[in-house]
Every structure is written in C-alpha cells, then in structure tokens.
Design an enzyme around this catalytic site. Structure first.
Site: not given
Length: 246
Positions: A62, A89, A170, A174, A205
């Site tokens: 984790d 990832n 988010y 990134k 996904t």
C-alpha cells in the site's frame, strides 16, 4: 534493453493499466512483482498471469502505508536480491472539486497516494535499483498534468481543457508528479538511471469508464519506457506517440 532476467515491480497492478503493464512486461520475459494493496486481489491477478505463462509474483504493498512498503522492499531483497524496473502506477481519482471548494482532507488523501506514495516506494527500493546494471523508473502520470496544454490556446488539447472543470487535487498532483520525475532523473542520472513519466491517455478503466483507449493500449508507453536501452531518454514525459509538453 533485453527484458529477459529483468525484475520489475509494478504498483497498483491488480487491475486496469497497472495489470496490463504487468501482463505486457511478463510477455517480454520479465520477472514481474505485481504489487497490490489487497493481497487476495493481487494473488488472483498474479495467478491469472502465471496461468498465461508469465513469471509473476504477488507483493502486498500500500503506497500510503510505509510499513507495507518497507516490508515489500525487504521481501524483494530477500527473494530476488535486486530490482531493475520500478513502475509507479498506483493512483486514485480522488475528490473532484474546484480548488476553492475541495475538501482539504480529501485533497491530502489524493496527494498521499498519487504524489507522496511515489516518493515512499521509490525511496524504499532505491537501494535495490542501485544493484541493477540498467535501472529504470517509470511514473504513470497524465497529460492532464501538462501546464503547457492547460494554458496554451494553441495546444491541440486546448478545447479539451476548456471543457474540464477546475481541479483542486488530481490535476495539480499529476503536475507535481511530473516535476518530481525530473528531479529524480537529475539526482540519479550519474548512477545510470533512466527516469521518465508516462501519459497513458484516456483509457477505459475504473478511473475513466467508456474512454476511447483500452487499458492495454494505455500500458504500452509505460512498458516502452521500462525497457529503454542505455541510450534512452531520462527526465522526459511521453505518451504512445512521443514527447508530451510539460
């Protein structure tokens, strides 16, 4: 770089793009350490890939829990002795809200996974990567983190960014990950590391259901960066077609 006898750790690999990265590396003959938070799901994914002929081993990890990260690093050292490739990832979509409206605890949770988790895992396994003759680190990022594309009216993605709501977590995470990638590349260049960020694009996904690309298509750029030869780039940001603007 030949993938045979290469040992690769892929985080968040029990499903989605991570699973496809693990599958494609296994097809190349790589020994894949398939990391997942849930040991049952990780074991099931590894079993599926082994049934297809891959040399794949589940690892419980984790990225937000330093204890499990340290335990995974110890397990890898004791079982395999080194690591050649790290693919960071694992990530979460997190809360979607504008900077002024986002719950700060939710934003911290997202950064803990998508940014600090990368540092936690990378730093834990760096001693193992230093034992490799050709160490590679791939950070799975997103084209949404490109400052150029989100601000340049002439960008091919300007229309897309115009339709996206402001992001309080988010997208900034990134962008931060892209910068971190460059800093690791700078630090580790003299040691022979190649460190790059991968933009898989919009993939169908759990993150982005119904997106135009498959997870397998999205995985290709990470696999390419994971298997770069000695003259490959470092400190770059790439999608399946080539460099991505910072």
């Amino acid at each position: 770089m030949p993938s045979e006898n290469t040992i690769a750790l892929v985080t968040g690999a029990n499903k989605g793009i991570g699973y496809e990265i693990a599958a494609q590396l296994a097809e190349l003959g790589t020994t894949v350490l398939l990391a997942a938070r849930d040991p049952r799901r990780g074991a099931a994914a590894a079993d599926t890939l082994r049934a297809a002929g891959g040399d794949v081993h589940p690892v419980t990890l984790d990225v937000t829990d330093p204890a499990t990260v340290r335990a995974a690093a110890t397990e890898i050292r004791e079982r395999f002795g080194r690591l050649d490739v790290l693919v960071n990832n694992a990530g979460i979509p997190g809360a979607q809200a504008a900077p002024s409206a986002i719950d700060l605890e939710a934003a911290r949770e997202l950064f803990d996974t998508n940014y600090f988790g990368v540092q936690t895992v990378t730093n834990a396994v760096l001693p193992l990567l230093r034992r490799s003759a050709a160490p590679r680190i791939v950070n799975v990022s997103s084209g949404l983190g490109s400052l150029t594309d989100m601000t340049d009216p002439a960008s091919p993605l300007a229309e897309l960014f115009a339709t996206l709501p402001p992001s309080g977590a988010y997208i900034p995470a990134k962008t931060a990950l892209n910068s971190l990638t460059v800093q690791y590349a700078k630090e580790l260049r003299e040691a022979g590391f190649l460190v790059n960020a991968a933009d898989p694009g919009p993939c169908d996904t759990d993150f982005n259901p119904g997106a135009p690309c498959t997870a397998a298509q999205g995985a290709r750029v990470a696999v390419r960066l994971a298997t770069l030869g000695p003259d490959g780039p470092t400190g770059g940001f790439f999608n399946d077609e080539g460099p991505v603007a910072w």
